[in-house]
Design a protein around this motif. Structure first.
Motif, short mmCIF file in Angstrom:
data_model
loop_
_atom_site.label_atom_id
_atom_site.label_comp_id
_atom_site.label_asym_id
_atom_site.label_seq_id
_atom_site.Cartn_x
_atom_site.Cartn_y
_atom_site.Cartn_z
N MET A 5 0.85 -1.22 0.00
CA MET A 5 0.00 0.00 0.00
C MET A 5 0.88 1.26 0.00
O MET A 5 1.85 1.32 0.73
CB MET A 5 -0.86 0.00 1.26
N VAL A 34 1.61 5.53 0.01
CA VAL A 34 1.16 6.71 0.76
C VAL A 34 -0.17 7.22 0.22
O VAL A 34 -1.07 7.57 0.96
CB VAL A 34 2.22 7.82 0.68
N SER A 35 -0.26 7.25 -1.11
CA SER A 35 -1.47 7.81 -1.69
C SER A 35 -2.69 6.99 -1.27
O SER A 35 -3.76 7.52 -1.03
CB SER A 35 -1.35 7.86 -3.21
N ARG A 64 -2.95 5.34 1.53
CA ARG A 64 -3.23 5.68 2.92
C ARG A 64 -3.99 7.00 3.00
O ARG A 64 -4.98 7.14 3.70
CB ARG A 64 -1.90 5.78 3.70
N ASN A 65 -3.48 7.95 2.20
CA ASN A 65 -4.17 9.25 2.19
C ASN A 65 -5.60 9.11 1.72
O ASN A 65 -6.51 9.73 2.23
CB ASN A 65 -3.43 10.23 1.27
N ALA A 89 -12.23 8.42 5.04
CA ALA A 89 -12.79 8.30 6.38
C ALA A 89 -13.20 9.67 6.90
O ALA A 89 -14.29 9.85 7.47
CB ALA A 89 -11.74 7.68 7.32
N ALA A 90 -12.33 10.63 6.68
CA ALA A 90 -12.64 11.99 7.17
C ALA A 90 -13.87 12.55 6.47
O ALA A 90 -14.74 13.16 7.08
CB ALA A 90 -11.45 12.89 6.92
N MET A 97 6.97 4.81 0.48
CA MET A 97 6.78 4.42 1.88
C MET A 97 5.61 3.43 1.99
O MET A 97 4.57 3.60 1.39
CB MET A 97 6.46 5.69 2.69
N LEU A 109 2.98 1.02 4.41
CA LEU A 109 2.35 0.90 5.73
C LEU A 109 2.28 -0.58 6.10
O LEU A 109 1.86 -1.40 5.28
CB LEU A 109 0.91 1.44 5.64
N PHE A 166 -1.97 -0.07 9.14
CA PHE A 166 -3.22 -0.04 8.38
C PHE A 166 -4.42 -0.27 9.30
O PHE A 166 -5.45 0.41 9.23
CB PHE A 166 -3.14 -1.10 7.27
N LEU A 210 -5.10 2.74 11.29
CA LEU A 210 -5.74 3.76 10.47
C LEU A 210 -7.24 3.50 10.35
O LEU A 210 -8.07 4.41 10.50
CB LEU A 210 -5.09 3.77 9.08
N LEU A 211 -7.56 2.27 10.10
CA LEU A 211 -8.98 1.91 9.99
C LEU A 211 -9.70 2.19 11.30
O LEU A 211 -10.84 2.65 11.33
CB LEU A 211 -9.13 0.43 9.62
N ALA A 261 -10.28 5.83 11.63
CA ALA A 261 -11.37 6.22 10.74
C ALA A 261 -12.72 5.79 11.31
O ALA A 261 -13.69 6.55 11.32
CB ALA A 261 -11.15 5.60 9.37
N LYS A 293 4.73 16.69 8.29
CA LYS A 293 4.59 15.91 7.06
C LYS A 293 3.64 16.62 6.09
O LYS A 293 3.94 16.77 4.90
CB LYS A 293 4.06 14.52 7.40
N ALA A 332 -3.81 13.18 -4.07
CA ALA A 332 -3.54 12.98 -2.65
C ALA A 332 -3.47 14.32 -1.93
O ALA A 332 -2.79 15.24 -2.39
CB ALA A 332 -2.22 12.23 -2.49
#
Lengths: 752, 124
Positions: free
Chosen positions: A1, A3-4, A6-7, A13-14, B1, B3, B8, B11-12, B15, B52, B115
């Motif tokens: 996966m 970065v994009s 993840r973003n 989600a946001a 990078m 994850l 992950f 992150l879920l 969210a 970041k 992104a």
């Protein structure tokens, strides 16, 4: 996966969370997105770039502004432009005339009361003290038709040349530079030159913040071609420096020596165009065109990079490199500058020396080769410079002091011979000094804020608030000037009226009315017209709307080097601006002036590739201008240089940007940029108060400790109405252009 | 990078928590976490607090061209949004925003492909 991804998940989600929360407060943009929006072509209200916009209206309200993709800005806007609708709707809008009562308080009045008082005061003053006891102070933000009307009302009506405008504070030295070097005002190139330039010399211009869309175009040019080089010449490191391949940081006020040194290197290394020099140039010193190429070369002997390095604190190798980059054969060089060269006690000279670099290299008049002065206001060029809204000018290149020029205007305006005044008018600083000293009794201030924007402002605020003077201010919001006025008139704002703006590249474009003004606010054109009629000048002002005046304005420019007869009102409604000269209807406009085969004002049989037709022999002038120090340099008592400038979020005196909720908390406080070494010496930490004092005034600013300026130089921006840098700036001005030296003065600092 | 699985999963979880809190019935819009008493440049804090995010923004065209935080996120007042409403992109990207109405764009936002902050074309 990646970065994009993840973003993506995070934003999804946001977004889901926000959707569940319910919509936040609707913005104007969201209102527009609801549909049913009517889009009308216009021009951005802010800087002199003159970005094309489309204005979105719904239910009689301006709800959205977007960039015009068919205009030079290709649909892009800076962060201020996008937020323009908000400048109309702050609850503090002026909606009724106000008159200051006997207790010194402004109270609501009717238009009839306010206009009666204005006319009786102005006419009474003319009768008692003479025509030159009244004055008009206008703006590079007024439409061309408004400046035209004020010009006619005051010069032909009240019969005074005390007609002035705030472009004296920002562009007068550029005018002086163009006129003395080429014979006529205004840049000869256009924005498209950016797409052809291989080298950019950005001198005294924080383009990234003051002209963001032009900076973007420069950056895109550089991104597309890694051989493009950018030279930044600025005592301060700004966001513009991010693009620099070479940043020449120098001691404030020493760039005259620096430009001469670049010329020295260009000649020594043969990076000159001998044929162009021989055919197209004359050489002058002081005011006389009596020098030669040989005397110019000898004059430059004093400006070796090594010697100039000691004057400027700029390494000699950098000066040499800048000259080599600029002068490289076969590459196109474009210089752009702004207040750093103009707001100087030798601003005209600084402009001349920049022009010299183009002239001796022949890097002029072909795509990408041009000396281009950037403008700070949307209509400083079109309205005030071209339209003759400065005290020494008459419309379209004529001079108030020249009898033949007055005779031309008298004929065009159907006036008796000798009707126009011959006595010179006062420049901005002298006008407000006149108010302070008593020679000017009444002043009408339109669409500008001298109570904040004049240098050494305390002195001039005293003049404006004196009981012996009568000050009228027409504006859209209360300002640091309305607080000093005897009468405040509520003006219609941008988009509540129509008119023409002329930007830096000589592009004239129509800004359309799309909404009604609030309350009793009226367009400046209508206010001036009503004053004229009541003062008895109605016969010479036979207009009802700005459009009615446009043909007369076109006629004023006809058969002059400013010719724009071809820019009809109909065409302005239809087109996305037209660049003059445009002498006939149907003419496409002129991308580059003075160029044979491009500029219709250069005869087809002219023997050379350029004709500088503002000069009788068609030749430009290289001026021998020596290094001259600023009016005030640091000494024992006032040991620091203070320089001033801008930030991208704010514009001018903040009267509009600070009505936008996104901007009123963004970089809205003027803080003192202070080098860490100076902060340490003063035992000041970030956020501490620092008293900044000059010989003229003093104020406490909070410290922003940063190395953007070298040690010994501090910086303030000009925008904050509560923390005015002009309490300490100097009102010394250039002897030629009369433009004040906002950029440099000496101060002392104390921890507060 | 890359994850890892734990990342992950976290992150879920974040969210899901965010969504759960939202569904709990609060009607308040997202707020800027800190009251902005002083009139600062957003960057003054965010360069340190969200390095970041700052670096991604600074390195992209929006950073170079000074398209600053408020353009997309609104002010620090009631109109502040963590996830920008795409109408805010209209000022410069009107055609692209209009294209979001196309059937192929259903369920997507600008940030589905671009992104956030880096805003690189199509997730590259």
């Amino acid at each position: 996966m990646s970065v994009s991804r993840r973003n993506f998940l995070f934003t999804t989600a946001a977004a889901s969370a926000l959707a569940a929360l319910g919509k936040p407060t609707l913005t104007l943009a969201e209102e527009a997105a609801k549909g049913g929006t009517k889009w009308t072509k216009g021009v951005c209200r802010y800087c002199g770039t003159g970005c094309g916009v489309y204005k979105g209206t719904r239910d009689g309200k301006l709800v959205m502004v977007k960039g015009d993709k068919h205009n030079h800005n290709a649909g892009f806007l800076c962060l201020k432009g996008f937020l323009l609708p908000q400048i109309l709707y702050d609850e503090s809008r002026l909606t009724k005339p106000q008159i200051r009562n006997k207790k010194g308080v402004l109270e609501d009045a009717s238009w009839d009361e306010a206009l009666k008082l204005i006319v009786s005061k102005f006419k009474g003053s003319v009768k008692e003290h003479g025509a030159d006891s009244v004055a008009f102070y206008g703006s590079g933000q007024a439409y061309t038709e408004e400046t035209f009307l004020s010009n006619k009302l005051f010069r032909a009506g009240f019969r005074t040349n005390n007609v002035e405008g705030n472009p004296r504070l920002c562009m007068a030295s550029a005018v002086g530079g163009y006129v003395t070097s080429f014979g006529k005002d205004e840049p000869m190139g256009n924005y498209e030159d950016i797409d052809h330039a291989d080298v950019f010399l950005l001198a005294g211009s924080n383009t990234a913040e003051a002209h963001p869309i032009l900076f973007q175009r420069i950056a895109r040019r550089k991104q597309a071609n890694d051989k493009v080089k950018v030279i930044v010449v600025d005592p301060r490191r700004t966001p513009t420096s991010r693009l620099a391949d070479l940043h020449l940081q120098f001691k404030p006020g020493t760039d005259l020596a620096l430009f001469n040194s670049m010329a020295h290197v260009l000649i020594k290394e043969g990076l000159i165009d001998t044929k162009f020099i021989k055919e197209n140039l004359n050489f002058g010193k002081v005011k006389k065109v009596d020098q030669t190429w040989e005397s110019y070369v000898a004059f430059l002997e004093d400006y070796s990079p090594e010697k100039v390095s000691k004057i400027t604190d700029c390494p000699a190798e950098q000066i040499v490199e800048a000259a080599r980059l600029f002068g490289a054969k076969g590459r196109a060089s474009m210089s752009m500058w702004c207040m750093g060269l103009n707001q100087r006690s030798r601003g005209v000279w600084a402009n001349n020396l920049c022009h010299n670099l183009h002239l001796i290299t022949g890097k002029i008049g072909t795509p990408g080769n041009t000396p281009f002065s950037l403008t700070g206001q949307p209509n400083a060029c079109g309205g005030v410079r071209d339209g003759g809204g400065l005290s020494h000018l008459l419309p379209y290149g004529r001079l108030a002091g020249k009898a033949p020029h007055r005779a031309i205007i008298e004929k065009l305006w159907d006036l008796e011979p000798g009707h126009l005044p011959s006595a010179p008018g006062k420049n901005a600083i002298d006008m407000f000094r006149g108010l302070d000293e008593g020679s000017i009794k009444c002043i009408y201030i339109m669409c500008t804020n001298p109570g904040q924007s004049l240098p050494n402002v305390t002195r001039y605020r005293n003049g404006m608030k004196s009981k012996d003077t009568f000050v009228v201010v027409a504006d859209i919001y209360p300002t640091r000037t309305t607080e000093l006025a005897d009468v405040v008139l509520p003006a219609a704002a941008w988009s509540e009226k129509e008119g023409v703006f002329g930007c830096s590249e000589r592009r004239y474009q129509l800004d359309e009315k799309v909404v009604e003004a609030p309350g009793e606010a009226r367009a400046d054109f209508q206010i001036l017209l009503e004053i004229g009629k009541r003062a008895g000048f109605g016969a010479m002002l036979p207009y009802k709307t700005p459009a009615d005046a446009w043909d007369e304005i076109r006629k004023l420019g006809k058969d002059t080097p400013y010719a724009f007869w071809g820019i009809t009102r109909e065409r302005l409604h239809k087109d996305h601006g037209v660049i003059w000269p445009c002498p006939e209807e149907g003419h496409p406009g002129t991308p580059r002036r003075y160029v044979k085969g491009v500029d219709p004002l250069v005869p087809a049989d002219w023997p050379r590739r350029m004709k500088f037709y503002g000069r009788s022999d068609g030749k430009a002038i290289v001026w021998l201008r020596p290094m001259a120090p600023p009016a005030e340099v640091p000494d024992k008592e006032y040991p620091y240089y203070l320089t001033t400038g801008r930030v991208i979020e704010q514009w001018h005196t903040g009267t509009m940007t600070q009505k936008c909720k996104e901007l009123k908390t963004a970089n809205a406080e003027t803080m003192l940029e202070l080098h860490p070494d100076d902060a340490a010496a003063l035992q000041v930490k970030a956020g501490n108060g620092v008293r900044v004092s000059s010989r003229r005034g003093s104020f406490v600013f909070r410290a922003n400790v940063t190395d953007t300026c070298p040690a010994g130089t501090v910086f303030l921006n000009m925008h904050d109405p509560e923390r005015m840098c002009n309490l300490v700036t100097i009102d010394a001005y250039d002897p030629g252009s009369k433009q004040p030296e906002f950029k440099i003065c000496a101060v002392k600092l104390e921890k507060a | 990078m890359k994850l890892n699985r734990l990342g992950f999963g976290m992150l879920l979880l974040v969210a899901a928590l965010a969504l759960g809190t939202a569904l709990a019935g609060s009607q308040e819009p997202a707020k800027h976490r800190f009251k902005m008493g002083k009139k600062k440049d957003c960057i003054a804090c965010h360069e340190k607090r969200t390095p970041k995010v700052f670096k991604e923004w600074f390195a992209c065209d929006h950073g170079l061209f000074n398209v600053k935080c408020a353009v997309c996120h609104g002010s620090v007042g009631d109109d502040f949004t963590l996830e920008p409403v795409i109408a805010r992109c209209t000022g410069c990207h009107a055609d692209q925003v209009a294209s979001m109405e196309l059937p192929t764009m259903k369920g997507k936002t600008c940030f589905t492909c671009h992104a956030a902050h880096a805003l690189s074309p199509h997730g590259m």
